[in-house]
Design a protein around this motif. Structure first.
Motif, PDB file in Angstrom:
ATOM      1  N   SER A   1      30.465  33.143  24.632  1.00 48.20           N
ATOM      2  CA  SER A   1      31.177  33.224  25.910  1.00 48.20           C
ATOM      3  C   SER A   1      32.335  34.192  25.771  1.00 48.20           C
ATOM      4  O   SER A   1      32.799  34.487  24.662  1.00 48.20           O
ATOM      5  N   VAL A   2      32.803  34.679  26.921  1.00 47.42           N
ATOM      6  CA  VAL A   2      33.869  35.681  26.974  1.00 47.42           C
ATOM      7  C   VAL A   2      34.828  35.302  28.084  1.00 47.42           C
ATOM      8  O   VAL A   2      34.410  34.787  29.122  1.00 47.42           O
ATOM      9  N   CYS A   3      36.115  35.560  27.885  1.00 49.00           N
ATOM     10  CA  CYS A   3      37.083  35.357  28.969  1.00 49.00           C
ATOM     11  C   CYS A   3      38.285  36.270  28.800  1.00 49.00           C
ATOM     12  O   CYS A   3      38.919  36.283  27.746  1.00 49.00           O
ATOM     13  N   VAL A   4      38.551  37.070  29.837  1.00 51.94           N
ATOM     14  CA  VAL A   4      39.842  37.755  29.948  1.00 51.94           C
ATOM     15  C   VAL A   4      40.723  36.799  30.739  1.00 51.94           C
ATOM     16  O   VAL A   4      40.459  36.519  31.901  1.00 51.94           O
ATOM     17  N   LEU A   5      41.744  36.272  30.111  1.00 51.28           N
ATOM     18  CA  LEU A   5      42.465  35.117  30.633  1.00 51.28           C
ATOM     19  C   LEU A   5      43.259  35.424  31.902  1.00 51.28           C
ATOM     20  O   LEU A   5      44.053  36.379  31.916  1.00 51.28           O
ATOM     21  N   PRO A   6      43.102  34.623  32.951  1.00 53.61           N
ATOM     22  CA  PRO A   6      43.945  34.801  34.144  1.00 53.61           C
ATOM     23  C   PRO A   6      45.414  34.581  33.828  1.00 53.61           C
ATOM     24  O   PRO A   6      46.289  35.181  34.453  1.00 53.61           O
ATOM     25  N   GLU A   7      45.698  33.730  32.836  1.00 55.49           N
ATOM     26  CA  GLU A   7      47.085  33.483  32.434  1.00 55.49           C
ATOM     27  C   GLU A   7      47.733  34.729  31.831  1.00 55.49           C
ATOM     28  O   GLU A   7      48.959  34.832  31.773  1.00 55.49           O
ATOM     29  N   SER A   8      46.904  35.665  31.378  1.00 53.33           N
ATOM     30  CA  SER A   8      47.416  36.930  30.827  1.00 53.33           C
ATOM     31  C   SER A   8      47.405  38.026  31.888  1.00 53.33           C
ATOM     32  O   SER A   8      47.267  39.206  31.568  1.00 53.33           O
ATOM     33  N   ALA A   9      47.582  37.609  33.133  1.00 53.50           N
ATOM     34  CA  ALA A   9      47.569  38.513  34.289  1.00 53.50           C
ATOM     35  C   ALA A   9      46.191  39.119  34.516  1.00 53.50           C
ATOM     36  O   ALA A   9      46.050  40.133  35.185  1.00 53.50           O
ATOM     37  N   GLY A  10      45.172  38.482  33.948  1.00 54.64           N
ATOM     38  CA  GLY A  10      43.812  38.962  34.139  1.00 54.64           C
ATOM     39  C   GLY A  10      43.533  40.264  33.438  1.00 54.64           C
ATOM     40  O   GLY A  10      42.549  40.945  33.759  1.00 54.64           O
ATOM     41  N   ARG A  11      44.343  40.630  32.431  1.00 53.29           N
ATOM     42  CA  ARG A  11      44.165  41.919  31.778  1.00 53.29           C
ATOM     43  C   ARG A  11      44.446  41.909  30.282  1.00 53.29           C
ATOM     44  O   ARG A  11      43.672  42.469  29.497  1.00 53.29           O
ATOM     45  N   PHE A  12      45.536  41.297  29.829  1.00 57.42           N
ATOM     46  CA  PHE A  12      46.101  41.631  28.522  1.00 57.42           C
ATOM     47  C   PHE A  12      45.502  40.899  27.326  1.00 57.42           C
ATOM     48  O   PHE A  12      45.616  41.375  26.199  1.00 57.42           O
TER      49      PHE A  12
END
Length: 472
Positions: A334-345
Motif C-alpha cells: 500500500s501507498v499513502c501521501v499523507l494528508p497530514e503532510s499537506a498532501g505532499r511532503f
C-alpha cells in the motif's frame, strides 16, 4: 452527474449539514468550515449568506467517506483502499466513453454580458484575515485551448476577485497553462479562457487517468459509466460541463499582469507574497453563465487537514502508486501521501520484503518517481502488516522497528516547491534535503522480534458475537 447530484449523495449518506443560520462571507463561512473539517465533520451547505440568495458549499472531500462517494466506491474504504481501486480503473481506447456535445444545458439558464457582468453577485468568501482579498475559488477548473495544436487543457487554479469584472489567476511558471499562454503572447493575442466553478467533482480527478486522445470529459464519463455532457461556451467556444453551476468567460492578456494575493497556502502558511504581492495573469470576465439558483462551491486551504489536503493526498497517492507499479517495483502492499503532510511532503509505503535491501529499494523508487521527485521531503517504509495510511501503526513501527542509525538515509539535494515554508526565505527555495526512514524489520535477521498477536480463532468467534456484547 453534477455538483447537485454529489450534494444529494452526501445528504443521503448523512455527510451533509444544511446551515440555515445567517452567516457572513467575510471570514465566518471559512472559519466555520475549517473548524468542521478539522473535526472530520460533514460537508456544509450555507443556505443563508448575509446579503445574498446564493448558497455556498464547502468541505466536499474532507473525509474518506465523501472521497469514496465522489468516486462511486464503497463508502467504508480508507484513503489507501480508494486510491488502489482508482488506480485499477484503466482507460483503454476500446472502453473509452466519449463525451457528448450538447447545444443547451442548465448552465445556459442565465447568460449575463456587458454591464450585467458583476462578480459581486456571488457571495465570494474571504478565507483568512491576512488574505489579499476574496477568492471566488481556490480549485477552479480553467479551460484553455492550445492555439497551435487545438488541444484543450483543464487546469486547476486559485482565483482572486480583483474587482467586479476581473480575477487574478495563479498560473504558475512551467505549468502547461503558462506554456499555452506564452504561445498567445508570441502571436500577440489575448488568450480565451473559461473558469468553471461547481461541476462534477470527478473532473478534478480525471487528469490522474490521462489517456492519449481522451479529454477530461471523456475520462469522467468513462469512470461514471455514462456519457459526460459538455457544451461550447457561447463567447469563447471552449468546452464546459453542461451542468456547471457557474462559468466565467473572458480572456487573459499574456502581457498584462496585476498583483494577486497573498493567500493562505495549503501548507498553513503564507509565502513571500505576504510582504510583496506577485503580479499574476488576469481573467477579464466578459460573460457570466450560471444555472438558476446557482451554488457557489468554495474550498479553503490553510493548515491541514482540509478537503483540499484530502484531495491532494488522494491524487498523489494514486499517481505515486501507479508509477511504482509501472516501475515494476516488487512487493508494494500500500501507498499513502499523507494528508497530514499537506498532501505532499511525506509518503509512507508498505512493502512485503523478499530480499535484503528491498525496503530501501522501495524508498529510492519513490524519490525517483515523477510524483515523488517534487516536494517529497520524507519517505517511511513499513512492513506489509501495516497499511500505509494507518498512522497509529506507522508510529508504532517508527517506535519499535526503526533504528535511527541503521534505518536513516539523508539526501542533500532534491527538487522542492517554493511554497515550502521550512526553506530559508533568503536562500534557495527550489531544492530541499530528504530523509528516508526504514521502519521495516530487516529481512536478513535470522531471529526477528516476536509480536504479541491475538488468537485468530477467538477473534473470529468474537466478531460473530460482537452485537451480543452491546459495545458500539
Amino acid at each position: 452527474m453534477d455538483l447537485r447530484y454529489f450534494i444529494n449523495q452526501c445528504a443521503e449518506a448523512h455527510e451533509l449539514k444544511r446551515v440555515t443560520t445567517e452567516v457572513d462571507w467575510n471570514l465566518e463561512i471559512s472559519h466555520v468550515s475549517k473548524l468542521t473539517e478539522e473535526k472530520k465533520g460533514p460537508a456544509l451547505l450555507f443556505e443563508s449568506v448575509k446579503g445574498y440568495d446564493t448558497p455556498v458549499f464547502t468541505g466536499a472531500f474532507a473525509t474518506t467517506k465523501r472521497l469514496a462517494i465522489m468516486l462511486g466506491l464503497p463508502h467504508d474504504l480508507t484513503l489507501c483502499e480508494s486510491a488502489q481501486q482508482w488506480m485499477k480503473k484503466t482507460i483503454t481506447s476500446e472502453g473509452l466513453i466519449k463525451a457528448k456535445e450538447v447545444k443547451d444545458g442548465p448552465v445556459l439558464e442565465n447568460v449575463l454580458s456587458g454591464d450585467k457582468v458583476d462578480l459581486n453577485m456571488f457571495p465570494v468568501p474571504k478565507f483568512f484575515p491576512l488574505d489579499g482579498g476574496r477568492y471566488i475559488g481556490t480549485m477552479v477548473s480553467v479551460v484553455l485551448k492550445d492555439p497551435e495544436t487545438g488541444e484543450v487543457n483543464l487546469g486547476t487554479y486559485r482565483m482572486q476577485m480583483l474587482d467586479d469584472k476581473r480575477c487574478g489567476v495563479q498560473i504558475l511558471p512551467g505549468k502547461r497553462g503558462e506554456r499555452i499562454m506564452k504561445k498567445y503572447a508570441k502571436m500577440g493575442k489575448k488568450m480565451p479562457a473559461a473558469a468553471i466553478i461547481g461541476c462534477d467533482p470527478l473532473i478534478f480527478m480525471a487528469g490522474t487517468l490521462m489517456h492519449k486522445g481522451a479529454s477530461d470529459f471523456d475520462i469522467t464519463g468513462t469512470v461514471r459509466g455514462q456519457q459526460a455532457e459538455f457544451l461550447m461556451a457561447p463567447l469563447t467556444g471552449l468546452p464546459v460541463p453542461a451542468g456547471a453551476e457557474i462559468v466565467l468567460e473572458g480572456e487573459i492578456d499574456p502581457n498584462a499582469f496585476l498583483p494577486e494575493g497573498p493567500f493562505a497556502e495549503y501548507t498553513g502558511y503564507y509565502t513571500d507574497e505576504l510582504h510583496k504581492p506577485i503580479p499574476k495573469p488576469v481573467l477579464e470576465v466578459k460573460q457570466i453563465l450560471h444555472r438558476n439558483n446557482p451554488i457557489l462551491w468554495a474550498t479553503g486551504q490553510g493548515r491541514p487537514v482540509t478537503d483540499v489536503h484530502m484531495l491532494l493526498a488522494f491524487t498523489r497517492t494514486a499517481t505515486l502508486w501507479t508509477e511504482l507499479e509501472q516501475m515494476r517495483v516488487p512487493g508494494i502492499s500500500s501507498v499513502c501521501v499523507l494528508p497530514e503532510s499537506a498532501g505532499r511532503f511525506w509518503a509512507v509505503v508498505s512493502v512485503k520484503q523478499s530480499y535484503p535491501g528491498h525496503s530501501r529499494q522501495v524508498a529510492d523508487a519513490v524519490i525517483g518517481s515523477n510524483t515523488g521527485s517534487y516536494g517529497i521531503k520524507g519517505v517511511i517504509t513499513v512492513d506489509e502488516d501495516i497499511q500505509a495510511d494507518d498512522l497509529q501503526r506507522v508510529f508504532w513501527a517508527l517506535s519499535c522497528r526503526y533504528d535511527p542509525m541503521r534505518g536513516t538515509e539523508l539526501i542533500k539535494r532534491g527538487r522542492s516547491t517554493p511554497l515550502d515554508p521550512a526553506l530559508d526565505p533568503d536562500g534557495d527555495k527550489l531544492t530541499t534535503s530528504r530523509i528516508l526512514m526504514d521502519a521495516c524489520i530487516p529481512y536478513e535477521w535470522k531471529q526477528k522480534p516476536v509480536e504479541a498477536r491475538m488468537d485468530e480463532e477467538m477473534l473470529a468467534k468474537i466478531r460473530a458475537r460482537w452485537h451480543e456484547y452491546g459495545i458500539d
